[in-house]
Enzyme design. Structure first.
Site, PDB file in Angstrom:
ATOM      1  CD  GLU A  31      50.598  -1.222  78.115  1.00  0.00           C
ATOM      2  OE1 GLU A  31      49.397  -1.150  78.406  1.00  0.00           O
ATOM      3  OE2 GLU A  31      51.391  -0.290  78.311  1.00  0.00           O
ATOM      4  CG  HIS A  54      39.688   8.670  78.019  1.00  0.00           C
ATOM      5  ND1 HIS A  54      40.054   8.654  76.700  1.00  0.00           N
ATOM      6  CD2 HIS A  54      38.695   9.570  78.119  1.00  0.00           C
ATOM      7  CE1 HIS A  54      39.325   9.512  76.051  1.00  0.00           C
ATOM      8  NE2 HIS A  54      38.492  10.083  76.878  1.00  0.00           N
ATOM      9  CG  ASP A  99      47.028  -0.558  75.520  1.00  0.00           C
ATOM     10  OD1 ASP A  99      46.269  -0.149  74.631  1.00  0.00           O
ATOM     11  OD2 ASP A  99      47.493   0.181  76.400  1.00  0.00           O
ATOM     12  CB  CYS A 111      47.340  -2.717  86.413  1.00  0.00           C
ATOM     13  SG  CYS A 111      48.421  -2.341  85.029  1.00  0.00           S
TER      14      CYS A 111
HETATM   15  C1  PEP Z   1      46.180  -1.420  79.979  1.00  0.00           C
HETATM   16  O1  PEP Z   1      46.492  -1.209  78.820  1.00  0.00           O
HETATM   17  O2  PEP Z   1      45.604  -2.463  80.366  1.00  0.00           O
HETATM   18  C2  PEP Z   1      46.477  -0.424  81.028  1.00  0.00           C
HETATM   19  C3  PEP Z   1      46.314  -0.714  82.299  1.00  0.00           C
HETATM   20  O3  PEP Z   1      46.870   0.806  80.638  1.00  0.00           O
HETATM   21  P1  PEP Z   1      45.910   1.930  79.950  1.00  0.00           P
HETATM   22  O4  PEP Z   1      44.492   1.457  80.087  1.00  0.00           O
HETATM   23  O5  PEP Z   1      46.186   3.181  80.672  1.00  0.00           O
HETATM   24  O6  PEP Z   1      46.407   1.919  78.544  1.00  0.00           O
HETATM   25 MG    MG Z   2      47.877   0.368  78.368  1.00  0.00          MG
END
Ligand code: PEP
Ligand code: MG
Length: 587
Positions: A440, A199, A464, A511
């Protein structure tokens, strides 16, 4: 006059957010939250009382100092009126009297007694129906933390009140730290732990500031006030750079500046290949504050709004109104483009202050849609807020961590029920709102045909998808070398999602962080993805690649990579193509 040359020191980590920052170090140490509990004798009671009173006096002094700084215009994220409330809490008899009574009765150390009284008081306030009183729970918590730190002799380190040009160096930064920090004055992050998809990296990219992670123990070897260069491209953190280093960085900055200027000219141009294939190039945000950078980068709307960041800095949950206002503000800022609001994805590596993981494998645990389906009140409040915002702008809903069609059906049933409530109450919303699923989890990608029949779009969460396909923890730097987005298994699952979407006349975007890497853009386009959504920091580079490419060559490349047996072959093809398209974007 001669000046003593500074001793330069370089730490090497992983560059996760592009750019070079020059600034001054602020070492962020997270206070140890454990409050000790031990017995005391009757004779020690006066001594404990004195310690408590001294801690209250010190807390009041800190609050007065903060007020003075605000009055002097140094700025703070905390308005002065809130500090008045905090000061009054340090004198509140309903908090202080039970401490004295219980200290005499229970004969335990005062920090333990105070903490237990305060937590009870916070809980009582948090359970109040009145919103004003519920908000006071936050204030009592802030004051409690201050008093405890004084009692325990721990340093108060805040991220909300920093001087301009600050580079934060920390062992780690939690999502609640990054959500609360002073965005105006922080010009870079450096952490000992972390990876490209943790994050901290994601937030830095959204804030459009350089970041380096995985610096091992650098935070223990630096101190406040040191001058530093943070290189988010190469992953270096240069402490007290000497003149030669400064010169080299000066030259590089000139070159990068000219590349940035060249890319800035693409802002108004469409994300279109040389042979006229148009893609949607949207942006990812964590907080409404990320919108100006996204708009400035020329994003066509928001492809992922990670709403959990609204929940992470507080012990209570944001009310429907608070959420509605934030979602509507983002929808207005994104106009005329759409905003995809992802429902709460809590868990994994993102926890609320009181919800630290009690699980051995949080990424495989009680996370995202699982949490929401098990907490329908929290889920319904968010859905109501999103639906209300759909009357103010182009808003779509997206469910995270879908593992199969059953979860989509369950979530959609709740959504229909919430819509029925709003209709009964005469509250406006878009009844045709698009609903999407994040792809994901491998089980979802393999059953994409079924899921496609229940939703309006897919968005691949590659962060993920890679971790779950390859069984590689996305935030564990010890296995970071195994985290491989171009592994044949990952590419096949992604292709499955795109094909299932197109067979069912819905679109499929991506994304995850892969979407923000210029290197992967030709592959993603060639695979048929309809939308790429990435952080504002990455967007101009990705647009540049799209605009210098033919769809036909991207499709040939995708076909070739899907036949490759090993990701090194894939990477060699991608590197060769990027080198040919725009060598300035390599490395
Ligand atoms: C992902 O898993 O690629 C995603 C966009 O969600 P996060 O990174 O918030 O898990
Ligand atoms: Mg994710």
């Amino acid at each position: 006059m001669t000046t003593k040359p500074a001793t330069e020191k370089v730490f090497q980590g992983i560059g996760v957010s592009p750019g070079v920052a020059h600034g001054t170090i602020y070492v962020y140490k997270i206070a140890d939250e454990v409050v000790p509990e031990y017995e005391i004798t009757q004779e020690q009671v006066p001594q404990e009382t004195d310690r408590f009173e001294a801690a209250l006096v010190a807390t009041r002094q800190q609050l007065h100092d903060l007020q003075e700084r605000i009055a002097a215009g140094v700025g703070s994220a905390t308005p002065s009126s809130i500090l008045d409330v905090h000061l009054s809490i340090t004198e509140d008899p309903s908090l202080l009297e039970p401490v004295m009574t219980r200290l005499n009765e229970e004969k335990k150390n005062v920090e333990f007694i105070f903490n237990s009284v305060a937590q009870k008081y916070i809980q009582t306030l948090a359970d109040m129906p009145d919103e004003y009183l519920r908000e006071r729970a936050m204030d009592v918590r802030d004051v409690t933390d201050r008093v405890l730190r004084c009692l325990l002799g721990r340093q108060v380190r805040s991220l909300t009140n920093l001087p301009p040009g600050t580079i934060i160096v920390a062992h780690d930064l939690s999502p609640s730290d990054t959500s609360s920090l002073d965005r105006k004055n922080v010009v870079g992050f450096a952490t000992d732990v972390g990876s490209h998809t943790s994050h901290t990296a994601i937030v830095a990219r959204s804030m459009n500031i350089p970041a380096v992670v995985g610096l091992r123990d650098a935070s223990q070897h630096v101190h406040d006030g040191q001058v530093v260069i943070l290189d988010g491209f190469s992953g270096s953190l240069v402490i007290e750079p000497n003149q030669q280093t400064q010169f080299v960085y000066g030259q590089l900055a000139v070159k990068r500046h000219s590349v940035d200027e060249r890319l800035a000219e693409l802002r108004e141009l469409p994300a279109e290949t040389l042979d006229g294939h148009r893609l949607a190039l949207a942006g990812n945000i964590e907080l409404p504050e990320d919108m100006p950078a996204l708009v400035a980068a020329g994003a066509e709307g928001v492809g992922l709004f990670r709403t959990e960041f609204l929940y992470l800095t507080r012990r209570d949950f944001p009310s429907e109104n608070e959420q509605y206002e934030k979602y509507a503000a983002v929808a207005r800022a994104a106009h005329p483009h759409a905003v995809i609001i992802r429902t709460l994805d809590i868990g994994g590596d993102k926890f609320r202050p009181d919800d630290q993981p009690a699980e051995v494998n949080p990424f495989l645990g009680f996370r995202a849609i699982r949490y929401c389906l098990a907490n329908p009140d929290i889920f319904r409040t968010q859905l109501r807020a999103i639906l209300r915002a759909s009357a103010d702008g182009a808003v779509k809903i997206m469910y995270p961590m879908i593992s199969g069609v059953g979860e989509v059906r369950q979530a959609n049933e709740i959504l229909q029920d919430v819509m029925a409530d709003l209709r009964r109450q005469g509250i406006a919303f878009n009844a045709d709102i698009d609903v999407g699923a994040m792809m994901e989890i491998p089980s979802a990608a393999m059953t994409a045909e079924m899921i496609a029949q229940e939703v309006d779009f897919f968005s691949i969460g590659s962060n993920d998808l890679v971790q779950y396909t390859l069984a590689v923890d996305r935030v564990n730097e010890r296995v970071a070398n195994l985290y491989d987005p171009t592994h044949p298994a990952v590419l096949r699952l992604m292709r499955n999602c795109v094909e299932a979407a197109h067979n069912n006349n819905i679109w499929c975007g991506i994304c995850g962080e892969m979407a923000g890497e210029p290197l992967y853009a030709p592959l993603l386009i060639g695979m048929g993805l309809d939308e790429l959504s990435c952080a504002s920091a990455s967007l101009p580079r990705v647009k540049e690649v799209i605009r210098r490419l033919n769809l036909s060559e991207a499709q040939e490349l995708a076909a070739a990579t899907l036949n490759a047996t090993d990701s090194r072959e894939v990477l060699a093809m991608l590197n060769a193509l990027l080198q040919r398209i725009d060598p300035d974007l390599t490395g």
